[in-house]
Each structure stands twice: as structure tokens, then as C-alpha cells.
Motif scaffolding. Structure first.
Motif, mmCIF file in Angstrom:
data_model
loop_
_atom_site.group_PDB
_atom_site.id
_atom_site.type_symbol
_atom_site.label_atom_id
_atom_site.label_comp_id
_atom_site.label_asym_id
_atom_site.label_seq_id
_atom_site.Cartn_x
_atom_site.Cartn_y
_atom_site.Cartn_z
ATOM 1 N N THR A 118 12.070 0.584 -3.979
ATOM 2 C CA THR A 118 11.649 1.217 -2.721
ATOM 3 C C THR A 118 12.647 2.297 -2.286
ATOM 4 O O THR A 118 12.320 3.132 -1.430
ATOM 5 C CB THR A 118 11.488 0.187 -1.594
ATOM 6 O OG1 THR A 118 12.718 -0.536 -1.412
ATOM 7 C CG2 THR A 118 10.373 -0.799 -1.911
ATOM 8 N N PHE A 172 11.207 5.799 -2.430
ATOM 9 C CA PHE A 172 10.284 6.322 -1.433
ATOM 10 C C PHE A 172 10.966 7.290 -0.467
ATOM 11 O O PHE A 172 10.390 8.301 -0.087
ATOM 12 C CB PHE A 172 9.638 5.182 -0.636
ATOM 13 C CG PHE A 172 8.836 4.220 -1.460
ATOM 14 C CD1 PHE A 172 8.455 4.524 -2.756
ATOM 15 C CD2 PHE A 172 8.460 2.985 -0.945
ATOM 16 C CE1 PHE A 172 7.706 3.647 -3.517
ATOM 17 C CE2 PHE A 172 7.707 2.090 -1.696
ATOM 18 C CZ PHE A 172 7.346 2.420 -2.989
ATOM 19 N N TYR A 228 4.113 8.812 1.371
ATOM 20 C CA TYR A 228 4.408 8.422 -0.012
ATOM 21 C C TYR A 228 4.694 6.916 -0.107
ATOM 22 O O TYR A 228 4.295 6.252 -1.071
ATOM 23 C CB TYR A 228 5.596 9.219 -0.534
ATOM 24 C CG TYR A 228 5.877 8.995 -2.007
ATOM 25 C CD1 TYR A 228 4.937 9.352 -2.973
ATOM 26 C CD2 TYR A 228 7.079 8.425 -2.431
ATOM 27 C CE1 TYR A 228 5.192 9.161 -4.324
ATOM 28 C CE2 TYR A 228 7.338 8.231 -3.775
ATOM 29 C CZ TYR A 228 6.392 8.601 -4.716
ATOM 30 O OH TYR A 228 6.644 8.388 -6.046
ATOM 31 N N ALA A 229 5.383 6.388 0.892
ATOM 32 C CA ALA A 229 5.668 4.944 0.908
ATOM 33 C C ALA A 229 4.369 4.149 0.924
ATOM 34 O O ALA A 229 4.254 3.103 0.265
ATOM 35 C CB ALA A 229 6.531 4.590 2.119
ATOM 36 N N LYS A 265 2.494 4.782 -2.737
ATOM 37 C CA LYS A 265 3.047 4.005 -3.856
ATOM 38 C C LYS A 265 3.181 2.531 -3.505
ATOM 39 O O LYS A 265 3.002 1.667 -4.369
ATOM 40 C CB LYS A 265 4.418 4.560 -4.251
ATOM 41 C CG LYS A 265 4.363 5.892 -4.951
ATOM 42 C CD LYS A 265 3.657 5.809 -6.295
ATOM 43 C CE LYS A 265 4.422 4.969 -7.300
ATOM 44 N NZ LYS A 265 3.723 4.904 -8.612
ATOM 45 N N HIS A 318 9.885 1.127 6.167
ATOM 46 C CA HIS A 318 8.782 2.029 6.515
ATOM 47 C C HIS A 318 7.736 1.220 7.284
ATOM 48 O O HIS A 318 6.703 0.837 6.724
ATOM 49 C CB HIS A 318 8.173 2.624 5.243
ATOM 50 C CG HIS A 318 9.180 3.174 4.287
ATOM 51 N ND1 HIS A 318 9.806 4.379 4.484
ATOM 52 C CD2 HIS A 318 9.679 2.660 3.133
ATOM 53 C CE1 HIS A 318 10.643 4.603 3.485
ATOM 54 N NE2 HIS A 318 10.592 3.576 2.662
#
Length: 308
Positions: A223, A226, A252-253, A256, A285
Motif C-alpha cells: 500500500t 498508492f 488510485y488507492a 488498486k 486512505h
């Protein structure tokens, strides 16, 4: 750079495909991470008389990412660098020549990416959709947006990049599965990038790939990738507004994170691992983590995993 460890059956194809490149001013570094298979020594010895090839063998095993780092920082001498893992191989012999020409034509570029293919263990070849359009030059912000849509992707083995800038921003800082992507995402902040519709290379998938056996802990560690663009450090003058980056990282977090969360449920079949992963996303996030946790598909899979 061709890092390798116990890959005698694949390494010749990787090296020979690099030697077949039409670009002449080429340095090929075989970076052996102290292979225990004696056959690897025989393969490397077969290239000792080729002036384009330098064989470097670590005194002890460093591990995948540390081998990348040592090769880039201490061994590579070229202005432009590409990392081709020892079990992959180039397809189009003109790829490096095309990429170098683009750098010469557009000196503001920091990386050029071509098309990459996936070769399954069953021998099925699938071409990526990324980088497959006409030759494109992106500003950093455009490149980040194109990555989200799949139009552009800086895959490690099909991306030629500037070595000086990679060293300056600290490539391969984290020993994670996506150490390469984490580094390339940060490099995207520093200048324009380009893609060419050239079938550059093949990523060979097999039981020995690091990515073939990703654990829950690996997913959690990954992670870091990200938020990579937000951790550019003082050495970089980013060409992207920070507010844009915050928005992009959140998207994006989610993009993915939802895929990885479902992989943990489906392939790892671990509800506890899934909740640990979602907890990490919620911590780093929050909005993206909450969206993923509330997805009906994930909730249903959690319930199915409870069944005998």
C-alpha cells in the motif's frame, strides 16, 4: 540491467534478446544475486567474451530489490537504464533504438514505455492494452490520468528511464512487491513521459515469480505504492500540483485497493487477511478504504468464505 537468481533456463533468452537490440551503444549488466544453481555460472560464463556484457555476481544473496538498487547505483554507467528481469525477454529488436531516439528528440522526457506482453504458465500470450496507442507524450498530470484509465502504464521491463534522476529521487527505497512501480510513479513527477506502440518485451509468469505467491502481508506492505507521488522528498521539484496529487492518490488507492482486497478474498481465501488489509486502507486512505469495505461483492465473498 538483467537481475537474476537461479534462472538458468530463462537467462539465455533474456540476455540474447538484449544483445539482439539494434541500438549499438549498449551495456548489458547481468546481476546475479549469488545463485546457488551451478548451471547459472555456466550460462554467465558463456558471455565472457562479449564486450557488451558485464557479469556481476553478489558475494552473498541481497534479495530482489537490493539487487536492483546495487545494480542501478553502483554498476550501471549509461545515461538511460532499463531493468529486464532474468526470466523476461525483449520482443521487438528496435525498441531501445526507438526509445532512445524519442529521448533525443524530446530532452524533457524522463521515461519512455513500450507495450508489454504476459506469458502464462500454460504458454498463452496476452498483450497489454496500455501504451498501445499511437506515439504519445504526456505531461506528468496527463500521465497520472492515463495510468488510471489504463491508457499508459510504466511497466518495469518495458520502460527506459533517466538514470541520473532515478538516483536523485532514490529508486528502490522499499523492499516491497511493487518497488519498481513505486519508484517509477515518483519519477513521473519530474518531467514528461512517453509511450510508443512497440511490442517491447514479454513478462513470463511461472511458479518462481515473486508476484506469483503474494501473501496478505505483501499486499499490506504494498500500500506504500498508492501514496508514492506524495512522498517525493526535497530532491524533487514536482511538476504536478499537490492538490491534484492528493485527489489522484485517493482515486488510485481505490482503483488498486479494491482489486487487491478481492484477490485476498478469492485467492488467499483469508477473511482475517482481508479485514487487516481494509484496516490498513482505512488508516491511510479512509474514503477509499470505506468504499472498498462496503462493496457488496466483497461482503458476499466474506460470507462465502465462512461456508465449509
Amino acid at each position: 540491467m538483467i537481475p537474476t537468481y537461479n534462472q538458468p533456463e530463462f537467462l539465455p533468452e533474456a540476455v540474447n534478446s538484449a544483445l539482439a537490440q539494434t541500438y549499438q551503444n549498449l551495456e548489458i549488466i547481468i546481476a546475479d544475486d549469488h545463485s546457488s544453481d551451478e548451471a547459472c555460472l555456466d550460462v554467465m560464463a558463456s558471455y565472457k567474451n562479449d564486450s557488451r556484457v558485464r557479469v556481476c555476481r553478489n558475494e552473498h544473496n541481497l534479495g530482489r530489490v537490493a539487487n536492483y538498487q546495487k545494480t542501478l547505483y553502483d554498476r550501471a554507467r549509461g545515461d538511460l537504464v532499463l531493468n529486464l528481469d532474468g526470466d523476461d525477454y525483449f520482443v521487438d529488436p528496435t525498441f531501445i533504438e526507438q526509445a532512445v531516439a524519442l529521448f533525443q528528440e524530446h530532452p524533457e522526457l524522463v521515461m519512455v514505455s513500450g507495450v508489454f506482453d504476459d506469458l502464462s504458465p500454460e504458454g498463452v500470450l496476452k498483450s497489454s492494452e496500455s501504451n498501445n496507442c499511437d506515439k504519445c507524450i504526456y505531461t506528468p498530470a496527463e500521465a497520472f490520468e492515463a495510468l488510471l484509465t489504463g491508457r499508459y502504464f510504466p511497466f518495469h521491463g518495458s520502460t527506459l528511464y533517466r538514470r541520473d534522476m532515478a538516483v536523485k529521487i532514490g529508486f528502490y527505497q522499499h523492499d516491497i512487491i511493487s518497488a519498481d512501480l513505486e519508484s517509477l510513479l515518483r519519477l513521473m513527477l519530474t518531467g514528461n513521459v512517453a509511450s510508443i506502440p512497440c511490442e517491447a518485451m514479454v513478462r513470463r509468469r511461472h511458479g518462481g515469480n515473486v508476484s506469483s505467491a503474494i501473501s496478505v502481508a505483501d499486499f499490506i506492505d504494498d500500500t506504500i505504492t498508492f501514496s508514492a507521488p506524495l512522498r517525493y522528498g526535497t530532491a524533487v521539484d514536482p511538476k504536478v500540483d499537490r492538490e491534484f496529487l492528493k485527489s489522484w492518490v485517493a482515486r488510485y488507492a481505490y482503483h488498486k485497493g479494491k482489486d487487491n482486497a478481492y484477490k485476498i478474498l478469492k485467492h488467499n481465501k483469508s477473511n482475517s487477511g482481508y479485514f487487516s488489509y481494509v484496516y490498513e486502507l482505512l488508516r491511510c486512505h479512509p474514503k477509499s478504504g470505506l468504499r472498498i469495505a462496503l462493496q457488496p461483492k466483497n461482503i458476499l465473498k466474506v460470507l462465502r468464505n465462512l461456508l465449509p
